[in-house]
Design an enzyme around this catalytic site. Sequence first.
Site, mmCIF file in Angstrom:
data_model
loop_
_atom_site.group_PDB
_atom_site.id
_atom_site.type_symbol
_atom_site.label_atom_id
_atom_site.label_comp_id
_atom_site.label_asym_id
_atom_site.label_seq_id
_atom_site.Cartn_x
_atom_site.Cartn_y
_atom_site.Cartn_z
ATOM 1 N N ASN A 1 -10.313 17.190 1.499
ATOM 2 C CA ASN A 1 -9.644 18.469 1.746
ATOM 3 C C ASN A 1 -9.698 19.403 0.641
ATOM 4 O OD1 ASN A 1 -7.676 20.680 2.243
ATOM 5 N ND2 ASN A 1 -5.750 19.207 1.858
ATOM 6 N N LYS B 1 -8.995 22.508 -0.136
ATOM 7 C CA LYS B 1 -7.837 23.241 -0.113
ATOM 8 C C LYS B 1 -8.405 24.748 -0.523
ATOM 9 C CE LYS B 1 -4.853 19.331 -1.929
ATOM 10 N NZ LYS B 1 -3.747 19.115 -2.246
ATOM 11 N N HIS C 1 -0.581 19.709 7.461
ATOM 12 C CA HIS C 1 -0.388 19.462 5.918
ATOM 13 C C HIS C 1 0.777 19.431 5.327
ATOM 14 C CE1 HIS C 1 -1.828 18.925 1.906
ATOM 15 N NE2 HIS C 1 -2.614 18.308 2.090
ATOM 16 N N GLU D 1 1.568 21.032 2.404
ATOM 17 C CA GLU D 1 1.423 22.501 2.061
ATOM 18 C C GLU D 1 1.427 23.490 3.077
ATOM 19 O OE1 GLU D 1 -2.043 22.049 -0.145
ATOM 20 O OE2 GLU D 1 -1.311 20.506 -1.486
ATOM 21 N N GLU E 1 0.534 10.869 4.272
ATOM 22 C CA GLU E 1 0.454 11.686 3.009
ATOM 23 C C GLU E 1 1.811 11.642 2.446
ATOM 24 O OE1 GLU E 1 -3.353 13.653 2.274
ATOM 25 O OE2 GLU E 1 -2.132 15.147 3.017
ATOM 26 N N GLY F 1 -1.213 15.407 -5.063
ATOM 27 C CA GLY F 1 -1.653 16.477 -6.461
ATOM 28 C C GLY F 1 -0.943 15.780 -7.490
ATOM 29 N N SER G 1 -3.215 11.419 -3.952
ATOM 30 C CA SER G 1 -4.101 10.998 -5.240
ATOM 31 C C SER G 1 -5.018 9.780 -5.213
ATOM 32 C CB SER G 1 -2.805 10.768 -6.276
ATOM 33 O OG SER G 1 -2.182 11.789 -6.437
HETATM 34 C C1 PEP Z 1 -4.192 16.301 0.160
HETATM 35 O O1 PEP Z 1 -3.735 17.510 -0.260
HETATM 36 O O2 PEP Z 1 -4.381 16.018 1.245
HETATM 37 C C2 PEP Z 1 -4.188 15.235 -1.051
HETATM 38 C C3 PEP Z 1 -4.145 13.992 -0.583
HETATM 39 O O3 PEP Z 1 -4.288 15.843 -2.323
HETATM 40 P P1 PEP Z 1 -4.692 14.869 -3.714
HETATM 41 O O4 PEP Z 1 -5.714 13.672 -3.148
HETATM 42 O O5 PEP Z 1 -5.114 15.892 -4.539
HETATM 43 O O6 PEP Z 1 -3.395 13.918 -3.719
#
Ligand code: PEP
Length: 248
Positions: free
Chosen positions: A10, A12, A95, A97, A167, A173, A213
């Site tokens: 992703n 972003k 997601h 976000e 998630e 993040g 992460s």
């Molecule tokens: C995401 O935004 O879907 C995600 C898992 O981000 P990160 O790997 O940076 O935690």
Amino acid sequence: MSRRRIIAGNWKMNKTPSEAVELVATLKDLVKNDDVDVVYCVPAIDIVPVAEAVKGTNVHVGAENFYIEDKGAFTGEISAPMLKDAGVEYIIIGHSERRDIFGENDILINAKVKKAFASGLKPILCCGESLALRKAGTYVEWIKRQIKWDLTDVAADQVKDLVIAYEPIWAIGTGETATADQAEEVCGIIRKTIADLYDDATAEAVRIQYGGSMNAGNAAELLAKPNIDGGLIGGASLKPDFGQIVNA
Ligand code: PEP
């Protein structure tokens, strides 16, 4: 039943079109693996150049967002037919976000899941709890409710092609990863929820990713768990580390 692993990046709101093409070239040899579905979910403006750049490779293209109407007066939006025509196969929906920053609720998310399937796009449906819900111990109920709402009126034969990304918001993040056992617990609960809503065959077919992460160092342990069929990767998808995750 063995499910095919799916590792999706992703990106972003990162990478201009020319930077996106450079990243595809950097990762090209690192992500080769015929046993894994590799997907780059990229910003809308990068879709056309990335689709061109991945031609002839094992990489599939995904989008990060779309709107539920096919066309019309929806300034700033992009439709499923536009994505399909540009070569998109997967679409991230729900997601955290988009839920938190852009106010998307489960009614819209459910409409997006249905529209994606009707348009021939494969949804990567995200769910996950906040740190407050994790600490309160109510995260299991929360996740079950999200899955139930987001899949309202979605048929079993569609759910077989669905990808669900677990998630935990506190791990996105932040550099803080759920332990492999914490991730496996919830991915198992998601599969059981699908079995309860549909049937065992559907639950066995649905692919469930962990996201939060995930990186080159922790991917192998997470991906070794029986209910974790892949990863949705943010930060590490923009680096050569992504190749190590694909091959973990
Ligand atoms: C995401 O935004 O879907 C995600 C898992 O981000 P990160 O790997 O940076 O935690």
